[in-house]
Write an enzyme that holds these catalytic residues in place. Structure first.
Site, PDB file in Angstrom:
ATOM      1  N   ALA A 243      27.367  11.611  -6.671  1.00 51.43           N
ATOM      2  CA  ALA A 243      27.513  11.789  -5.229  1.00 51.43           C
ATOM      3  C   ALA A 243      26.432  12.572  -4.488  1.00 51.43           C
ATOM      4  O   ALA A 243      26.165  12.294  -3.328  1.00 51.43           O
ATOM      5  CB  ALA A 243      28.862  12.435  -4.949  1.00 51.43           C
ATOM      6  N   PRO A 245      23.077  14.076  -2.811  1.00 50.23           N
ATOM      7  CA  PRO A 245      23.514  15.094  -1.857  1.00 50.23           C
ATOM      8  C   PRO A 245      24.700  14.689  -0.984  1.00 50.23           C
ATOM      9  O   PRO A 245      25.246  15.539  -0.311  1.00 50.23           O
ATOM     10  CB  PRO A 245      22.272  15.300  -0.997  1.00 50.23           C
ATOM     11  CG  PRO A 245      21.489  14.037  -1.116  1.00 50.23           C
ATOM     12  CD  PRO A 245      21.782  13.488  -2.484  1.00 50.23           C
ATOM     13  N   GLY A 246      25.088  13.436  -0.968  1.00 45.55           N
ATOM     14  CA  GLY A 246      26.357  13.133  -0.325  1.00 45.55           C
ATOM     15  C   GLY A 246      26.337  12.228   0.877  1.00 45.55           C
ATOM     16  O   GLY A 246      27.369  12.032   1.518  1.00 45.55           O
ATOM     17  N   LYS A 248      26.122   9.026   1.014  1.00 44.99           N
ATOM     18  CA  LYS A 248      26.993   7.857   0.822  1.00 44.99           C
ATOM     19  C   LYS A 248      28.450   8.298   0.721  1.00 44.99           C
ATOM     20  O   LYS A 248      29.351   7.589   1.153  1.00 44.99           O
ATOM     21  CB  LYS A 248      26.554   7.062  -0.416  1.00 44.99           C
ATOM     22  CG  LYS A 248      25.145   6.487  -0.238  1.00 44.99           C
ATOM     23  CD  LYS A 248      24.674   5.702  -1.425  1.00 44.99           C
ATOM     24  CE  LYS A 248      23.195   5.369  -1.299  1.00 44.99           C
ATOM     25  NZ  LYS A 248      22.292   6.487  -1.617  1.00 44.99           N
ATOM     26  N   GLU A 266      29.696  14.877  -9.388  1.00 43.31           N
ATOM     27  CA  GLU A 266      28.278  15.252  -9.404  1.00 43.31           C
ATOM     28  C   GLU A 266      28.044  16.154 -10.606  1.00 43.31           C
ATOM     29  O   GLU A 266      28.591  17.250 -10.695  1.00 43.31           O
ATOM     30  CB  GLU A 266      27.859  15.955  -8.104  1.00 43.31           C
ATOM     31  CG  GLU A 266      26.424  16.456  -8.104  1.00 43.31           C
ATOM     32  CD  GLU A 266      25.382  15.440  -8.589  1.00 43.31           C
ATOM     33  OE1 GLU A 266      25.306  14.344  -8.025  1.00 43.31           O
ATOM     34  OE2 GLU A 266      24.649  15.757  -9.543  1.00 43.31           O
ATOM     35  N   ASP A 315      25.689   4.997  -7.609  1.00 43.36           N
ATOM     36  CA  ASP A 315      24.322   5.081  -7.088  1.00 43.36           C
ATOM     37  C   ASP A 315      23.575   6.021  -8.041  1.00 43.36           C
ATOM     38  O   ASP A 315      23.161   7.109  -7.652  1.00 43.36           O
ATOM     39  CB  ASP A 315      24.402   5.654  -5.660  1.00 43.36           C
ATOM     40  CG  ASP A 315      23.056   5.686  -4.962  1.00 43.36           C
ATOM     41  OD1 ASP A 315      22.296   4.720  -5.076  1.00 43.36           O
ATOM     42  OD2 ASP A 315      22.768   6.704  -4.312  1.00 43.36           O
ATOM     43  N   CYS A 414      17.426   3.104  -5.797  1.00 42.04           N
ATOM     44  CA  CYS A 414      16.298   3.119  -4.870  1.00 42.04           C
ATOM     45  C   CYS A 414      15.045   2.759  -5.668  1.00 42.04           C
ATOM     46  O   CYS A 414      14.014   3.401  -5.561  1.00 42.04           O
ATOM     47  CB  CYS A 414      16.162   4.446  -4.145  1.00 42.04           C
ATOM     48  SG  CYS A 414      16.259   5.857  -5.235  1.00 42.04           S
TER      49      CYS A 414
HETATM   50  N1  SAM Z   1      24.638   8.750  -3.789  1.00 40.73           N
HETATM   51  C1  SAM Z   1      23.877   9.927  -3.463  1.00 40.73           C
HETATM   52  C2  SAM Z   1      23.621   9.946  -1.947  1.00 40.73           C
HETATM   53  O1  SAM Z   1      23.489   8.896  -1.358  1.00 40.73           O
HETATM   54  O2  SAM Z   1      23.537  11.010  -1.347  1.00 40.73           O
HETATM   55  C3  SAM Z   1      22.593   9.974  -4.250  1.00 40.73           C
HETATM   56  C4  SAM Z   1      22.807   9.935  -5.749  1.00 40.73           C
HETATM   57  S1  SAM Z   1      21.381  10.321  -6.687  1.00 40.73           S
HETATM   58  C5  SAM Z   1      20.524   8.830  -6.715  1.00 40.73           C
HETATM   59  C6  SAM Z   1      22.077  10.371  -8.287  1.00 40.73           C
HETATM   60  C7  SAM Z   1      22.943  11.594  -8.546  1.00 40.73           C
HETATM   61  O3  SAM Z   1      23.731  11.347  -9.694  1.00 40.73           O
HETATM   62  C8  SAM Z   1      22.147  12.843  -8.869  1.00 40.73           C
HETATM   63  O4  SAM Z   1      22.577  13.864  -8.014  1.00 40.73           O
HETATM   64  C9  SAM Z   1      22.496  13.154 -10.312  1.00 40.73           C
HETATM   65  O5  SAM Z   1      22.553  14.546 -10.561  1.00 40.73           O
HETATM   66  C10 SAM Z   1      23.860  12.524 -10.447  1.00 40.73           C
HETATM   67  N2  SAM Z   1      24.265  12.094 -11.817  1.00 40.73           N
HETATM   68  C11 SAM Z   1      23.480  11.577 -12.771  1.00 40.73           C
HETATM   69  N3  SAM Z   1      24.200  11.264 -13.862  1.00 40.73           N
HETATM   70  C12 SAM Z   1      25.484  11.574 -13.580  1.00 40.73           C
HETATM   71  C13 SAM Z   1      26.701  11.464 -14.302  1.00 40.73           C
HETATM   72  N4  SAM Z   1      26.735  11.000 -15.537  1.00 40.73           N
HETATM   73  N5  SAM Z   1      27.841  11.864 -13.700  1.00 40.73           N
HETATM   74  C14 SAM Z   1      27.810  12.369 -12.427  1.00 40.73           C
HETATM   75  N6  SAM Z   1      26.679  12.506 -11.715  1.00 40.73           N
HETATM   76  C15 SAM Z   1      25.535  12.103 -12.270  1.00 40.73           C
END
Ligand code: SAM
Length: 548
Positions: A243, A245-246, A248, A266, A315, A414
């Protein structure tokens, strides 16, 4: 000299946006110790250098400096020449071998630069600088999502904060030579509801509606997943698996129907803090339950809290290859940027001919070999990294498919690489988990993004047009923002969702928004990726030792 060496390292790296490469470097990592130079200085040097790389590349090619000075790599030469030729202070260090390598050729570089400038029609340096600034100001509009958790929608937002602005019919009309700082216009996105675009230079972070959380600065493509997920039915239970920084997460919350809830996972606790602030600012506390530090892959789909989940948004961390910043350019290869091969002819003239003679050809050949080998290593590393990321991304989607009441999942990155996009979709669809549970792609005509023109690559979908058409792609800049990919998986029957306990209200303090990209590329997240990358590095080192 560390300023230039560090800037060259950043320029050579390909993952993520320039800002994330500079500002989000882990302070604790041994492999990537923090930079000595101030981040703002590094950022300014790189952005300004890339802005002028076309003319600098011409000077580099025509002076033949890379063949004459083995210490200089292409990025280093660009950075040093930028300061030497385009700034008043020149190279920002008193002495040193790199500075000397440039100063030795000062007269020649300056002559080549003047020629290149005049060829571009600029009689003076200031005219060249002004033209580059104009071009830089007009690349990507400033996208703003109207946060319907706090305001009624576009009309209400315009009435409250932009009454003296004029609507324009095309994105093009947002652009102006000065970046549109003074242009009071907006564009209403015809595909994503409650999404506006302003001129690239529009300063909205001081706007009262932004301060109040009514406006969210969110790239257009970043708004596609929640819109495609369309978790709008009464009582929808949604998981945002990754999630922070949030952006979405709060978008999902804004689209929820009555009684809807979001559980936001997260894994990274530092990023979870940012998520907490974002959710509070957006007014999502009542509907979003944050699982800080929680790994989605370890979440139990059959648990009391999760077994009624109907929708999941995934995501996950990715290579970030689609990210372009609004003030950023990417490093162009030297050969492609040089307009004509003049170096050879010129070097045969007079003193220059003598200079070329001083350096025997084998040095250039050795440098070329080294560059080729480095290129090969980079490619191998990139490939291993992509495959490891794709494994991780696939496991995230497959885990989401085991949620008993789930009916719809969106998967987004992305990244512009098919390995992380269409290839993941194809692998997931072929997996037993998807087949046995009845998951398929949501067809283009069934979804909320049917009007979006750019779709998936059929050649990476085994020629399956239905799968390719189900995939949505955004090209960087061309589609108004960063490069992006999103697809939805659906199934027609799932267990009926049960009632879940009310989501506890998060305990938030209002603090300043720290700033994290919503498309944060992997640092690298999956362990397997780190292992794969170091395996390739070791292999290369061994090969190098052997050749010595
Ligand atoms: N969806 C977010 C937004 O739009 O603001 C951006 C997400 S960013 C691409 C990916 C996030 O997933 C990162 O903050 C990362 O720390 C987290 N992450 C990676 N693997 C994870 C897991 N197994 N479980 C939960 N979070 C995870």
């Amino acid at each position: 000299m560390s300023l230039y060496i560090e800037a060259a390292t950043i320029l050579t790296s390909t993952s993520g946006s320039l800002k994330s490469r500079i500002y989000h470097r882990s302070p604790s990592s041994e492999e990537t110790p923090p930079f000595k130079s101030p981040p703002a200085r590094l950022y300014a040097l790189i952005v300004e250098t890339l802005k002028h790389q076309d003319i600098l590349n011409e000077v580099i090619a025509n002076s033949g400096i890379l063949g004459l000075e083995r210490k200089l790599s292409h990025p280093l030469a660009l950075l040093l020449l930028h300061d030497q030729l385009l700034t008043r202070g020149g190279i920002a260090t008193s002495s040193g071998p790199l500075k000397n390598a440039v100063l030795k050729h000062k007269a020649r570089l300056s002559a080549e630069f003047t020629r290149a400038r005049i060829r571009r029609g600029h009689g003076t340096l200031s005219s060249l600088l002004a033209a580059a600034n104009k071009a830089a100001a007009s690349k990507i509009p400033r996208w703003v999502r109207i946060n319907t958790l706090k305001t009624a929608g576009v009309e209400a937002a315009i009435a409250e904060g932009f009454e003296d602005y004029t609507a324009v019919a095309t994105i093009k009309e947002l652009f102006a030579e000065d970046g549109g700082k003074e242009k009071r216009v907006y564009y209403v996105d015809p595909i994503v509801p409650n999404l506006l675009a302003f001129p690239p230079g529009a300063e909205l972070t001081t706007h009262q509606m932004y301060v109040d959380g009514k406006l969210i600065l969110q790239d257009r493509s970043s708004c596609l997943p929640a819109h495609l997920l369309a978790a709008t039915g009464t009582g929808a239970r949604v998981v945002d698996a990754t999630a922070a920084p949030g952006n979405k997460t709060t978008h999902i919350a804004a689209l929820l129907g009555p009684g809807g809830r979001v559980v936001a996972f997260e894994k990274d606790t530092r990023r979870a803090e940012v998520l907490r602030k974002m959710v509070a600012r957006a007014g999502g506390d009542g509907v979003i339950d944050i699982k800080a530090g929680a790994d989605f892959l370890k979440a139990d789909p059959a648990s009391q809290e999760l077994r009624a989940v109907t929708h999941l948004l995934l995501d996950p961390s990715c290579s970030g290859s689609g990210i372009v910043g609004r003030e950023e350019y990417t490093l162009a290869p030297l050969a492609a940027a040089a307009p004509e091969v003049k170096g050879g002819k010129k070097r045969k003239r007079g003193a220059e001919k003598e200079k070329a003679k001083e350096k025997p050809v084998p040095i250039v050949v050795a440098a070329a070999d080294e560059a080729e080998e480095q290129e090969e290593t980079k490619e191998e590393l990139e490939k291993s990294r992509l495959l490891a990321l794709a494994d991780f991304q696939e496991s995230m989607v497959l885990h989401a498919m085991t949620f008993p009441a789930a009916r719809k999942i969106t998967y987004s990155t992305c990244s512009i690489h098919a390995e992380e996009n269409e290839d993941v979709v194809v692998a997931v669809l072929a997996h037993d988990t998807a087949r046995s549970r009845g998951w398929r792609v949501e067809r283009r005509e069934e979804g909320t993004l049917k009007e979006w023109e750019r779709r998936g690559w059929p050649n990476r979908c085994n020629g399956d047009e239905i799968v390719a058409q189900a995939c949505v792609r955004c090209n960087p800049v061309e589609d108004g923002g960063i490069g992006f990919f999103v697809v939805a998986f659906v199934r027609d029957s799932a267990e009926e969702p049960e009632e879940t306990p009310a989501v506890p209200v998060a305990d938030n303090e209002e603090e300043e928004w720290g700033g994290l990209s919503d498309c944060e590329p992997a640092d690298v997240v999956p362990q397997t990726a780190t292992e794969a990358v170091s395996a390739v590095k070791k292999k290369k080192n061994k090969k190098r030792q052997k050749n010595k």
